[in-house]
Enzyme design. Structure first.
Site, PDB file in Angstrom:
ATOM      1  N   ARG A 102       0.818  -1.216   0.000  1.00  0.00           N
ATOM      2  CA  ARG A 102       0.000   0.000   0.000  1.00  0.00           C
ATOM      3  C   ARG A 102       0.852   1.266   0.000  1.00  0.00           C
ATOM      4  NH1 ARG A 102      -5.268   2.084   1.472  1.00  0.00           N
ATOM      5  NH2 ARG A 102      -4.995   4.174   2.314  1.00  0.00           N
ATOM      6  N   GLU A 103       1.929   1.258   0.769  1.00  0.00           N
ATOM      7  CA  GLU A 103       2.688   2.491   0.965  1.00  0.00           C
ATOM      8  C   GLU A 103       3.700   2.771  -0.143  1.00  0.00           C
ATOM      9  OE1 GLU A 103       2.177   4.809   3.386  1.00  0.00           O
ATOM     10  OE2 GLU A 103       0.396   3.597   3.795  1.00  0.00           O
ATOM     11  N   SER A 104       4.331   1.733  -0.685  1.00  0.00           N
ATOM     12  CA  SER A 104       5.395   2.007  -1.668  1.00  0.00           C
ATOM     13  C   SER A 104       5.358   1.104  -2.892  1.00  0.00           C
ATOM     14  CB  SER A 104       6.767   1.866  -0.993  1.00  0.00           C
ATOM     15  OG  SER A 104       7.066   0.497  -0.732  1.00  0.00           O
TER      16      SER A 104
END
Length: 209
Positions: A102-104
């Site tokens: 999700r983040e990277s």
């Protein structure tokens, strides 16, 4: 909703990229169904990524799993490292993989390890206020990030001792992203981010994390 051009650009980028970290340990060292100290994610209900009038195709559990699958190739090289760090902190490795997704997107959208604003760093996108250590895809980065995540879960346990284990986990995930100050009632942890992370984590659990 991810704009069409950006979405398909991500598809192309993620499909042809992978992280720089490689680990040669035997994956059989780590049990496939290890789920750590904070409950079994496979039993947690989730709605997946949020849906709205402008995002009816890439949302829900299907949408979360679609993005998780897009990121799988980039995240696979870190699988043994993720499991090692997960066991160190008694966190389900699938949750770590889901946060990375999700983040990277497995790191492929980062610029020298930073987000496009230069505010968050590494695979798990730590805010620069945490003074990130190590290179963006290193063991040091994951140890620091997962350590902070477990601190947030334990802080939620102390702050809300009557909550159940699922609420403690969700609260920790929320606090990892948004801080403890955003959490006052159980409604504050039923957020889109948590549903998306749990849905992605279930996908990664089924794929060996």
């Amino acid at each position: 909703m991810v704009p069409s051009a950006v979405f398909w650009g991500l598809v192309a980028l993620i499909g042809t990229s992978r992280g720089s970290y490689a680990h040669s340990m035997n994956p059989q060292v780590y049990p496939r169904h290890y789920h750590g100290c904070y409950g079994d994610i496979m039993t947690i209900e989730t709605f997946g990524a949020p849906c709205d009038i402008n995002n009816l195709m890439n949302c829900g559990i299907h949408g979360s799993e679609m993005f998780a699958e897009m990121d799988l190739k980039a995240i696979k090289p870190y699988r043994i490292l993720i499991k090692e760090v997960g066991q160190r902190y008694c966190i389900d490795p699938a949750i770590i993989a889901a946060i990375i997704s999700r983040e990277s997107h497995g790191g492929v959208v980062l610029q020298n390890g930073w987000d496009h604003r230069g505010q968050r760093f590494g695979l798990m996108q730590l805010d620069k206020a945490h003074h990130p250590i190590g290179t963006w895809d290193s063991k040091e980065h994951l140890l620091q990030s997962v350590g902070i995540l477990t601190e947030k879960i334990k802080a939620i346990q102390r702050k809300f001792p009557t909550w159940n284990p699922v609420q403690h986990l969700k609260g920790g995930l929320t606090a990892f992203k948004s801080g403890m100050g955003t959490i006052v009632t159980p409604e504050d942890i039923e957020v889109d981010l948590v549903d998306d992370v749990i849905a992605r984590a279930k996908f990664y659990k089924r794929h060996g994390f």
